[in-house]
Design a protein around this motif. Structure first.
Motif, PDB file in Angstrom:
ATOM      1  N   LEU A 275       0.705  -1.120   0.096  1.00  0.00           N
ATOM      2  CA  LEU A 275      -0.004   0.157   0.053  1.00  0.00           C
ATOM      3  C   LEU A 275       0.862   1.091   0.007  1.00  0.00           C
ATOM      4  O   LEU A 275       0.551   2.268  -0.759  1.00  0.00           O
ATOM      5  N   LEU A 276       1.826   1.333   0.765  1.00  0.00           N
ATOM      6  CA  LEU A 276       2.884   2.367   0.898  1.00  0.00           C
ATOM      7  C   LEU A 276       3.398   2.749  -0.327  1.00  0.00           C
ATOM      8  O   LEU A 276       3.853   3.836  -0.776  1.00  0.00           O
ATOM      9  N   TYR A 277       4.078   1.563  -1.044  1.00  0.00           N
ATOM     10  CA  TYR A 277       4.686   1.562  -2.306  1.00  0.00           C
ATOM     11  C   TYR A 277       3.851   2.250  -3.321  1.00  0.00           C
ATOM     12  O   TYR A 277       4.194   3.144  -4.015  1.00  0.00           O
ATOM     13  N   ALA A 278       2.602   1.708  -3.529  1.00  0.00           N
ATOM     14  CA  ALA A 278       1.507   2.269  -4.476  1.00  0.00           C
ATOM     15  C   ALA A 278       1.409   3.717  -3.978  1.00  0.00           C
ATOM     16  O   ALA A 278       1.012   4.381  -5.099  1.00  0.00           O
ATOM     17  N   GLY A 279       1.095   3.985  -2.813  1.00  0.00           N
ATOM     18  CA  GLY A 279       0.778   5.398  -2.565  1.00  0.00           C
ATOM     19  C   GLY A 279       1.840   6.149  -2.837  1.00  0.00           C
ATOM     20  O   GLY A 279       1.671   7.461  -3.377  1.00  0.00           O
ATOM     21  N   VAL A 280       3.300   6.067  -2.493  1.00  0.00           N
ATOM     22  CA  VAL A 280       4.057   6.843  -2.881  1.00  0.00           C
ATOM     23  C   VAL A 280       4.409   7.037  -4.334  1.00  0.00           C
ATOM     24  O   VAL A 280       4.496   8.026  -5.200  1.00  0.00           O
ATOM     25  N   GLY A 281       4.021   5.883  -5.241  1.00  0.00           N
ATOM     26  CA  GLY A 281       4.108   5.969  -6.513  1.00  0.00           C
ATOM     27  C   GLY A 281       2.975   6.720  -7.230  1.00  0.00           C
ATOM     28  O   GLY A 281       3.089   7.312  -8.227  1.00  0.00           O
ATOM     29  N   ALA A 282       1.927   6.726  -6.420  1.00  0.00           N
ATOM     30  CA  ALA A 282       0.599   7.576  -6.816  1.00  0.00           C
ATOM     31  C   ALA A 282       1.069   9.083  -6.768  1.00  0.00           C
ATOM     32  O   ALA A 282       0.657  10.083  -7.592  1.00  0.00           O
ATOM     33  N   LEU A 283       1.934   9.249  -5.887  1.00  0.00           N
ATOM     34  CA  LEU A 283       2.349  10.904  -5.581  1.00  0.00           C
ATOM     35  C   LEU A 283       3.375  11.290  -6.654  1.00  0.00           C
ATOM     36  O   LEU A 283       3.328  12.404  -7.023  1.00  0.00           O
ATOM     37  N   VAL A 284       4.116  10.262  -7.253  1.00  0.00           N
ATOM     38  CA  VAL A 284       5.174  10.538  -8.165  1.00  0.00           C
ATOM     39  C   VAL A 284       4.559  10.477  -9.556  1.00  0.00           C
ATOM     40  O   VAL A 284       5.292  10.553 -10.423  1.00  0.00           O
ATOM     41  N   GLY A 285       3.324   9.937  -9.661  1.00  0.00           N
ATOM     42  CA  GLY A 285       2.729   9.873 -10.908  1.00  0.00           C
ATOM     43  C   GLY A 285       2.856   8.469 -11.615  1.00  0.00           C
ATOM     44  O   GLY A 285       2.596   8.274 -12.825  1.00  0.00           O
ATOM     45  N   ASP A 286       3.342   7.320 -10.961  1.00  0.00           N
ATOM     46  CA  ASP A 286       3.399   6.111 -11.139  1.00  0.00           C
ATOM     47  C   ASP A 286       2.138   5.247 -10.961  1.00  0.00           C
ATOM     48  O   ASP A 286       1.612   4.905  -9.813  1.00  0.00           O
ATOM     49  N   THR A 287       1.471   4.897 -11.970  1.00  0.00           N
ATOM     50  CA  THR A 287      -0.086   4.232 -11.944  1.00  0.00           C
ATOM     51  C   THR A 287       0.111   3.108 -12.154  1.00  0.00           C
ATOM     52  O   THR A 287      -1.058   2.415 -12.767  1.00  0.00           O
ATOM     53  N   ALA A 288       1.048   2.218 -12.181  1.00  0.00           N
ATOM     54  CA  ALA A 288       1.277   0.965 -12.355  1.00  0.00           C
ATOM     55  C   ALA A 288       0.371   0.046 -11.704  1.00  0.00           C
ATOM     56  O   ALA A 288      -0.278  -1.134 -12.123  1.00  0.00           O
ATOM     57  N   ALA A 289       0.211   0.499 -10.292  1.00  0.00           N
ATOM     58  CA  ALA A 289      -0.614  -0.588  -9.407  1.00  0.00           C
ATOM     59  C   ALA A 289      -2.191  -0.522  -9.862  1.00  0.00           C
ATOM     60  O   ALA A 289      -2.701  -1.564  -9.569  1.00  0.00           O
ATOM     61  N   ARG A 290      -2.548   0.694 -10.637  1.00  0.00           N
ATOM     62  CA  ARG A 290      -4.192   0.543 -10.900  1.00  0.00           C
ATOM     63  C   ARG A 290      -4.209  -0.260 -11.981  1.00  0.00           C
ATOM     64  O   ARG A 290      -5.275  -1.037 -12.134  1.00  0.00           O
ATOM     65  N   HIS A 291      -3.160  -0.392 -12.865  1.00  0.00           N
ATOM     66  CA  HIS A 291      -3.398  -1.474 -14.135  1.00  0.00           C
ATOM     67  C   HIS A 291      -3.573  -2.695 -13.885  1.00  0.00           C
ATOM     68  O   HIS A 291      -4.183  -3.657 -14.365  1.00  0.00           O
ATOM     69  N   VAL A 292      -2.413  -3.114 -12.696  1.00  0.00           N
ATOM     70  CA  VAL A 292      -2.178  -4.634 -12.317  1.00  0.00           C
ATOM     71  C   VAL A 292      -3.338  -4.955 -11.631  1.00  0.00           C
ATOM     72  O   VAL A 292      -3.953  -6.116 -11.688  1.00  0.00           O
ATOM     73  N   GLY A 293      -3.951  -4.132 -10.638  1.00  0.00           N
ATOM     74  CA  GLY A 293      -4.885  -4.257  -9.569  1.00  0.00           C
ATOM     75  C   GLY A 293      -4.529  -4.461  -8.299  1.00  0.00           C
ATOM     76  O   GLY A 293      -3.681  -5.364  -8.057  1.00  0.00           O
ATOM     77  N   LEU A 294      -4.714  -3.651  -7.522  1.00  0.00           N
ATOM     78  CA  LEU A 294      -4.277  -3.376  -6.088  1.00  0.00           C
ATOM     79  C   LEU A 294      -4.901  -4.590  -5.241  1.00  0.00           C
ATOM     80  O   LEU A 294      -4.006  -5.165  -4.442  1.00  0.00           O
ATOM     81  N   THR A 295      -5.937  -4.994  -5.390  1.00  0.00           N
ATOM     82  CA  THR A 295      -6.607  -6.226  -4.735  1.00  0.00           C
ATOM     83  C   THR A 295      -5.701  -7.370  -4.935  1.00  0.00           C
ATOM     84  O   THR A 295      -5.116  -7.926  -3.854  1.00  0.00           O
ATOM     85  N   GLY A 296      -5.271  -7.675  -6.149  1.00  0.00           N
ATOM     86  CA  GLY A 296      -4.633  -8.969  -6.260  1.00  0.00           C
ATOM     87  C   GLY A 296      -3.020  -8.809  -5.732  1.00  0.00           C
ATOM     88  O   GLY A 296      -2.548  -9.772  -5.329  1.00  0.00           O
ATOM     89  N   LEU A 297      -2.590  -7.436  -5.792  1.00  0.00           N
ATOM     90  CA  LEU A 297      -1.239  -7.414  -5.340  1.00  0.00           C
ATOM     91  C   LEU A 297      -0.954  -7.606  -3.753  1.00  0.00           C
ATOM     92  O   LEU A 297      -0.045  -8.318  -3.339  1.00  0.00           O
ATOM     93  N   LEU A 298      -2.247  -7.059  -2.970  1.00  0.00           N
ATOM     94  CA  LEU A 298      -2.101  -7.138  -1.750  1.00  0.00           C
ATOM     95  C   LEU A 298      -2.367  -8.858  -1.112  1.00  0.00           C
ATOM     96  O   LEU A 298      -1.559  -9.131  -0.372  1.00  0.00           O
ATOM     97  N   PHE A 299      -3.158  -9.254  -2.169  1.00  0.00           N
ATOM     98  CA  PHE A 299      -3.574 -10.754  -1.470  1.00  0.00           C
ATOM     99  C   PHE A 299      -2.285 -11.624  -1.877  1.00  0.00           C
ATOM    100  O   PHE A 299      -1.801 -12.301  -1.215  1.00  0.00           O
ATOM    101  N   SER A 300      -1.685 -11.447  -3.127  1.00  0.00           N
ATOM    102  CA  SER A 300      -0.580 -12.304  -3.483  1.00  0.00           C
ATOM    103  C   SER A 300       0.751 -12.046  -2.597  1.00  0.00           C
ATOM    104  O   SER A 300       1.568 -12.887  -2.220  1.00  0.00           O
ATOM    105  N   ALA A 301       0.914 -10.639  -2.469  1.00  0.00           N
ATOM    106  CA  ALA A 301       2.003 -10.154  -1.697  1.00  0.00           C
ATOM    107  C   ALA A 301       2.100 -10.758  -0.266  1.00  0.00           C
ATOM    108  O   ALA A 301       2.817 -11.580   0.205  1.00  0.00           O
ATOM    109  N   ALA A 302       0.808 -10.668   0.568  1.00  0.00           N
ATOM    110  CA  ALA A 302       0.588 -11.497   1.712  1.00  0.00           C
ATOM    111  C   ALA A 302       0.937 -12.909   1.554  1.00  0.00           C
ATOM    112  O   ALA A 302       1.402 -13.530   2.681  1.00  0.00           O
ATOM    113  N   LEU A 303       0.530 -13.391   0.711  1.00  0.00           N
ATOM    114  CA  LEU A 303       0.455 -15.226   0.587  1.00  0.00           C
ATOM    115  C   LEU A 303       1.986 -15.643   0.244  1.00  0.00           C
ATOM    116  O   LEU A 303       2.211 -16.245   0.891  1.00  0.00           O
TER     117      LEU A 303
END
Length: 223
Positions: free
Chosen positions: A117-145
Motif C-alpha cells: 500500500l505504501l509503495y503504491a501510495g508513494v508511486g501515485a504521488l510521483v505519477g506512477d499508476t502501474a498498481a492501478r493497471h495490475v490491480g491493487l487487490t490482487g497485489l495485496l493478496f498475492s504479496a501477503a500469501l
C-alpha cells in the motif's frame, strides 16, 4: 549501530537482494513478487529494535532502488522499508525471545500489505499508476500469501543469526548496555552466574580452610 550488527546485516541484505532479483523476480508468479528483502529486514528489526530496523530498512531499500533493473524513482522503496523496519522493530519483545510464531507471522502479513500500500501510495504521488493497471487487490493478496509462505524459511534463520551476533562478547561495549541488549539474559545465565558461583565457591572454600587451620592451631595450643 554496532559493528557486529553492520557486519551481519550487510551480507544478509545483499544476498537477499541478489536472490530476489535473479531468482524470485524471474519466476513470473501471478500478482506480486515474493519479497525476500522485506522478510530479511523484518527478521533483523524484530531483534535490533525500531532504530536498527529503520536504518537497515532504509539501506536495504536504497540498495534495491539502485539495483538493476530499477524501474522507479530512487528512494521510493527506501522510504517504504524504512517505515516498515521502524514499525516492525516496535514489536520487539523485551526479553528478546518469541515464544509463539503467531506474532511474527502477523507482522509478516501486516508488513506485506503495508509495504504494498505504501509503495503504491508513494508511486501515485510521483505519477506512477502501474498498481492501478495490475490491480491493487490482487497485489495485496498475492504479496501477503507469498511472503507468508516464504517467511518460515527466512525470518527464524535471520533472527537466529542476529541473536548470535548480539551474544558475541567482543561486541559488548560496557556493562551498562547489557541490560537493554537482547542477549543480556543469556550472558548472565550462561556465564555470569557460573563465574559468580565459582568465585563464591572459592571464597567459601578459602573461609573453610582458614577456619580449619585456626581450629588446628587452637587445638595445638590447648595441648
Amino acid at each position: 549501530m554496532r559493528v557486529n550488527r553492520i557486519l551481519l546485516s550487510v551480507p544478509l541484505v545483499v544476498v537477499a537482494l541478489v536472490i530476489q532479483v535473479s531468482v524470485l523476480a524471474r519466476l513470473h508468479l501471478p500478482g506480486a513478487v515474493p519479497d525476500l528483502l522485506l522478510l530479511t529486514v523484518l527478521g533483523l528489526a524484530m531483534v535490533y529494535g525500531h532504530v536498527g530496523g529503520a536504518l537497515i530498512g532504509f539501506g536495504a531499500g536504497l540498495l534495491a532502488d539502485l539495483a538493476p533493473p530499477a524501474d522507479h524513482a530512487a528512494g521510493r522503496y527506501a522510504l517504504v522499508l524504512c517505515v516498515i523496519g521502524y514499525l516492525a522493530g516496535l514489536v520487539k519483545p523485551e526479553t528478546g525471545q518469541i515464544k509463539s510464531a503467531t506474532g511474527p507471522m502477523t507482522v509478516v502479513v501486516g508488513a506485506a500489505i503495508g509495504s504494498t500500500l505504501l509503495y503504491a501510495g508513494v508511486g501515485a504521488l510521483v505519477g506512477d499508476t502501474a498498481a492501478r493497471h495490475v490491480g491493487l487487490t490482487g497485489l495485496l493478496f498475492s504479496a501477503a500469501l507469498y511472503d507468508l509462505l516464504l517467511a518460515p524459511f527466512v525470518v527464524p534463520g535471520v533472527m537466529f543469526l542476529a541473536r548470535r551476533a548480539e551474544n558475541d562478547p567482543l561486541g559488548e561495549t560496557g556493562s551498562g548496555s547489557k541490560s537493554s541488549d537482547i542477549s543480556s539474559g543469556w550472558l548472565s545465565a550462561g556465564t555470569g552466574l557460573r563465574i559468580g558461583g565459582q568465585r563464591g565457591g572459592l571464597k567459601l572454600r578459602a573461609a573453610k580452610s582458614r577456619a580449619t587451620r585456626a581450629g588446628r592451631i587452637k587445638g595445638v595450643k590447648r595441648l
